[in-house]
Design a protein around this motif. Structure first.
Motif, PDB file in Angstrom:
ATOM      1  N   CYS A  62      -2.108  -3.669  -4.557  1.00 13.64           N
ATOM      2  CA  CYS A  62      -1.792  -4.434  -3.344  1.00 13.64           C
ATOM      3  C   CYS A  62      -3.024  -5.180  -2.845  1.00 13.64           C
ATOM      4  CB  CYS A  62      -1.252  -3.509  -2.259  1.00 13.64           C
ATOM      5  SG  CYS A  62       0.405  -2.878  -2.615  1.00 13.64           S
ATOM      6  N   ARG A  63      -4.173  -4.534  -2.904  1.00  9.47           N
ATOM      7  CA  ARG A  63      -5.411  -5.193  -2.490  1.00  9.47           C
ATOM      8  C   ARG A  63      -5.672  -6.437  -3.341  1.00  9.47           C
ATOM      9  NH1 ARG A  63     -10.570  -1.535  -2.694  1.00  9.47           N
ATOM     10  NH2 ARG A  63      -9.539  -0.577  -0.916  1.00  9.47           N
ATOM     11  N   LYS A  64      -5.442  -6.312  -4.657  1.00 13.22           N
ATOM     12  CA  LYS A  64      -5.660  -7.448  -5.550  1.00 13.22           C
ATOM     13  C   LYS A  64      -4.685  -8.582  -5.236  1.00 13.22           C
ATOM     14  CE  LYS A  64      -6.143  -8.869 -10.283  1.00 13.22           C
ATOM     15  NZ  LYS A  64      -6.059  -8.632 -11.667  1.00 13.22           N
ATOM     16  N   LEU A  65      -3.434  -8.250  -4.978  1.00 15.40           N
ATOM     17  CA  LEU A  65      -2.446  -9.275  -4.631  1.00 15.40           C
ATOM     18  C   LEU A  65      -2.813  -9.975  -3.323  1.00 15.40           C
ATOM     19  CD1 LEU A  65       0.841  -7.417  -5.623  1.00 15.40           C
ATOM     20  CD2 LEU A  65      -0.189  -9.386  -6.788  1.00 15.40           C
ATOM     21  N   MET A  66      -3.398  -9.240  -2.399  1.00 15.70           N
ATOM     22  CA  MET A  66      -3.860  -9.840  -1.139  1.00 15.70           C
ATOM     23  C   MET A  66      -5.033 -10.783  -1.406  1.00 15.70           C
ATOM     24  SD  MET A  66      -2.179  -8.782   1.626  1.00 15.70           S
ATOM     25  CE  MET A  66      -3.385  -9.062   2.912  1.00 15.70           C
ATOM     26  N   GLU A  67      -6.004 -10.328  -2.212  1.00 19.01           N
ATOM     27  CA  GLU A  67      -7.189 -11.135  -2.520  1.00 19.01           C
ATOM     28  C   GLU A  67      -6.822 -12.421  -3.252  1.00 19.01           C
ATOM     29  OE1 GLU A  67      -9.567  -8.360  -4.718  1.00 19.01           O
ATOM     30  OE2 GLU A  67     -10.252  -7.306  -2.903  1.00 19.01           O
ATOM     31  N   GLU A  68      -5.803 -12.355  -4.096  1.00 19.69           N
ATOM     32  CA  GLU A  68      -5.367 -13.532  -4.848  1.00 19.69           C
ATOM     33  C   GLU A  68      -4.462 -14.452  -4.027  1.00 19.69           C
ATOM     34  OE1 GLU A  68      -3.555 -11.789  -8.316  1.00 19.69           O
ATOM     35  OE2 GLU A  68      -5.496 -11.435  -9.284  1.00 19.69           O
ATOM     36  N   GLY A  69      -4.123 -14.033  -2.818  1.00 20.66           N
ATOM     37  CA  GLY A  69      -3.274 -14.853  -1.962  1.00 20.66           C
ATOM     38  C   GLY A  69      -1.796 -14.768  -2.286  1.00 20.66           C
ATOM     39  N   VAL A  70      -1.416 -13.853  -3.165  1.00 21.88           N
ATOM     40  CA  VAL A  70      -0.004 -13.687  -3.526  1.00 21.88           C
ATOM     41  C   VAL A  70       0.765 -13.082  -2.351  1.00 21.88           C
ATOM     42  CG1 VAL A  70       1.593 -12.509  -5.103  1.00 21.88           C
ATOM     43  CG2 VAL A  70      -0.558 -13.459  -5.973  1.00 21.88           C
ATOM     44  N   LEU A  71       0.120 -12.154  -1.636  1.00 20.92           N
ATOM     45  CA  LEU A  71       0.719 -11.534  -0.458  1.00 20.92           C
ATOM     46  C   LEU A  71      -0.041 -11.982   0.787  1.00 20.92           C
ATOM     47  CD1 LEU A  71       1.173  -7.841  -1.685  1.00 20.92           C
ATOM     48  CD2 LEU A  71       2.919  -9.615  -1.542  1.00 20.92           C
ATOM     49  N   ARG A  72       0.695 -12.212   1.851  1.00 17.50           N
ATOM     50  CA  ARG A  72       0.056 -12.604   3.114  1.00 17.50           C
ATOM     51  C   ARG A  72      -0.271 -11.401   3.984  1.00 17.50           C
ATOM     52  NH1 ARG A  72       4.332 -16.784   4.853  1.00 17.50           N
ATOM     53  NH2 ARG A  72       4.789 -17.400   2.748  1.00 17.50           N
ATOM     54  N   GLU A  73       0.530 -10.354   3.850  1.00 17.86           N
ATOM     55  CA  GLU A  73       0.327  -9.142   4.637  1.00 17.86           C
ATOM     56  C   GLU A  73       0.266  -7.942   3.703  1.00 17.86           C
ATOM     57  OE1 GLU A  73       2.588  -8.679   8.481  1.00 17.86           O
ATOM     58  OE2 GLU A  73       3.864 -10.133   7.426  1.00 17.86           O
ATOM     59  N   MET A  74      -0.587  -6.971   4.041  1.00 19.67           N
ATOM     60  CA  MET A  74      -0.672  -5.742   3.252  1.00 19.67           C
ATOM     61  C   MET A  74       0.649  -4.983   3.384  1.00 19.67           C
ATOM     62  SD  MET A  74      -2.083  -3.613   1.236  1.00 19.67           S
ATOM     63  CE  MET A  74      -3.818  -3.954   1.040  1.00 19.67           C
ATOM     64  N   PRO A  75       1.312  -4.699   2.267  1.00 17.80           N
ATOM     65  CA  PRO A  75       2.602  -4.022   2.343  1.00 17.80           C
ATOM     66  C   PRO A  75       2.510  -2.505   2.551  1.00 17.80           C
ATOM     67  CG  PRO A  75       2.105  -4.581   0.077  1.00 17.80           C
ATOM     68  CD  PRO A  75       1.011  -5.178   0.919  1.00 17.80           C
ATOM     69  N   LEU A  76       1.314  -1.938   2.411  1.00 18.00           N
ATOM     70  CA  LEU A  76       1.184  -0.495   2.597  1.00 18.00           C
ATOM     71  C   LEU A  76       1.219  -0.153   4.077  1.00 18.00           C
ATOM     72  CD1 LEU A  76      -1.540   0.423  -0.041  1.00 18.00           C
ATOM     73  CD2 LEU A  76       0.936   0.614  -0.231  1.00 18.00           C
ATOM     74  N   THR A  77       2.078   0.759   4.442  1.00 13.70           N
ATOM     75  CA  THR A  77       2.232   1.163   5.832  1.00 13.70           C
ATOM     76  C   THR A  77       1.604   2.512   6.123  1.00 13.70           C
ATOM     77  OG1 THR A  77       4.371   2.163   5.343  1.00 13.70           O
ATOM     78  CG2 THR A  77       4.378  -0.144   6.088  1.00 13.70           C
ATOM     79  N   THR A  78       1.357   3.289   5.095  1.00 17.63           N
ATOM     80  CA  THR A  78       0.773   4.608   5.242  1.00 17.63           C
ATOM     81  C   THR A  78       0.152   5.015   3.915  1.00 17.63           C
ATOM     82  OG1 THR A  78       1.155   6.861   6.079  1.00 17.63           O
ATOM     83  CG2 THR A  78       2.873   5.936   4.636  1.00 17.63           C
ATOM     84  N   GLN A  79      -0.343   6.188   3.879  1.00 21.02           N
ATOM     85  CA  GLN A  79      -0.970   6.752   2.685  1.00 21.02           C
ATOM     86  C   GLN A  79      -0.131   7.956   2.279  1.00 21.02           C
ATOM     87  OE1 GLN A  79      -4.912   7.894   3.771  1.00 21.02           O
ATOM     88  NE2 GLN A  79      -5.484   8.567   1.731  1.00 21.02           N
ATOM     89  N   VAL A  80      -0.005   8.202   0.987  1.00 24.29           N
ATOM     90  CA  VAL A  80       0.706   9.396   0.522  1.00 24.29           C
ATOM     91  C   VAL A  80      -0.133  10.140  -0.503  1.00 24.29           C
ATOM     92  CG1 VAL A  80       3.057   8.563   0.951  1.00 24.29           C
ATOM     93  CG2 VAL A  80       2.008   8.139  -1.256  1.00 24.29           C
ATOM     94  N   ALA A  81       0.039  11.446  -0.494  1.00 24.02           N
ATOM     95  CA  ALA A  81      -0.578  12.307  -1.490  1.00 24.02           C
ATOM     96  C   ALA A  81       0.327  13.525  -1.646  1.00 24.02           C
ATOM     97  CB  ALA A  81      -1.989  12.726  -1.072  1.00 24.02           C
ATOM     98  N   ALA A  82       0.108  14.253  -2.718  1.00 24.15           N
ATOM     99  CA  ALA A  82       0.955  15.410  -2.999  1.00 24.15           C
ATOM    100  C   ALA A  82       0.123  16.540  -3.593  1.00 24.15           C
ATOM    101  CB  ALA A  82       2.061  15.021  -3.982  1.00 24.15           C
ATOM    102  N   VAL A  83       0.614  17.738  -3.385  1.00 24.75           N
ATOM    103  CA  VAL A  83      -0.043  18.914  -3.945  1.00 24.75           C
ATOM    104  C   VAL A  83       1.019  19.993  -4.169  1.00 24.75           C
ATOM    105  CG1 VAL A  83      -0.636  20.063  -1.760  1.00 24.75           C
ATOM    106  CG2 VAL A  83      -2.156  20.319  -3.732  1.00 24.75           C
ATOM    107  N   SER A  84       0.688  20.930  -5.022  1.00 27.51           N
ATOM    108  CA  SER A  84       1.595  22.048  -5.251  1.00 27.51           C
ATOM    109  C   SER A  84       0.992  23.313  -4.642  1.00 27.51           C
ATOM    110  CB  SER A  84       1.839  22.256  -6.748  1.00 27.51           C
ATOM    111  OG  SER A  84       0.630  22.631  -7.389  1.00 27.51           O
ATOM    112  N   ALA A  85       1.860  24.239  -4.334  1.00 33.29           N
ATOM    113  CA  ALA A  85       1.448  25.549  -3.849  1.00 33.29           C
ATOM    114  C   ALA A  85       2.456  26.546  -4.391  1.00 33.29           C
ATOM    115  CB  ALA A  85       1.408  25.591  -2.330  1.00 33.29           C
ATOM    116  N   GLY A  86       2.129  27.796  -4.276  1.00 40.39           N
ATOM    117  CA  GLY A  86       3.063  28.805  -4.740  1.00 40.39           C
ATOM    118  C   GLY A  86       2.652  30.180  -4.289  1.00 40.39           C
TER     119      GLY A  86
END
Length: 159
Positions: A62-86
């Protein structure tokens, strides 16, 4: 035609759902971003590692698409990550390795946003059923681990 085994297809769907939760599709427009997650050396937690690393790849794309002018606004609205537990030998553990995962009484995968909202929660009583209190303990353990992973993501992405 690519034929995938059911485990690969399930992981693909999980990663897709998790990453889509971080994107405003209106800002992305009619584009498809493909994130290819190859686990070179698996030791448990491959699907959660794919989500966490996949988010970094998505943010870079997404950052690259912004830098190249392909996107006008950053489409990321949040951050995600995942982990396992048990639960192994009646002890709640975070980030199970293969040996722990294969002998876990309870296995839980968790995907969360930067805000701490749940995107996906997959819990299975492998060796025995588990209580709501045990589930809550595992989710809280996952939240702590996810916050740590998101700090690393931000460091990698430069802010």
């Amino acid at each position: 035609m690519c034929i995938r085994d059911s485990r690969s297809a399930e992981i693909q769907r999980l990663v897709g759902r998790a990453l889509r939760a971080a994107v405003d599709s209106r800002k992305l427009g009619e584009r498809t971003i493909t994130i290819d997650c190859d686990v070179l050396q698996g030791d448990g937690g491959t699907r959660t590692a794919s989500v966490t690393g996949g988010y970094v790849a998505l943010a870079l794309a997404c950052r690259k698409l912004m830098e190249e002018g392909v996107l006008r606004e950053m489409p990321l609205t949040t951050q995600v990550a995942a982990v396992s537990a048990g639960i192994v030998d009646d002890v709640p553990l975070l980030g199970l390795c293969y040996e722990e995962d294969s002998s876990a009484m309870v296995d839980l995968n968790c995907v969360m946003t930067r805000e701490g909202d749940l995107v996906e929660l997959q819990g299975t009583g492998e060796g025995r059923p588990f209580t709501l209190a045990e589930q809550q303990t595992l989710v809280e353990l996952c939240a702590k681990g996810i916050r740590e992973l998101q700090n690393i993501q931000r460091q990698v992405l430069g802010g």
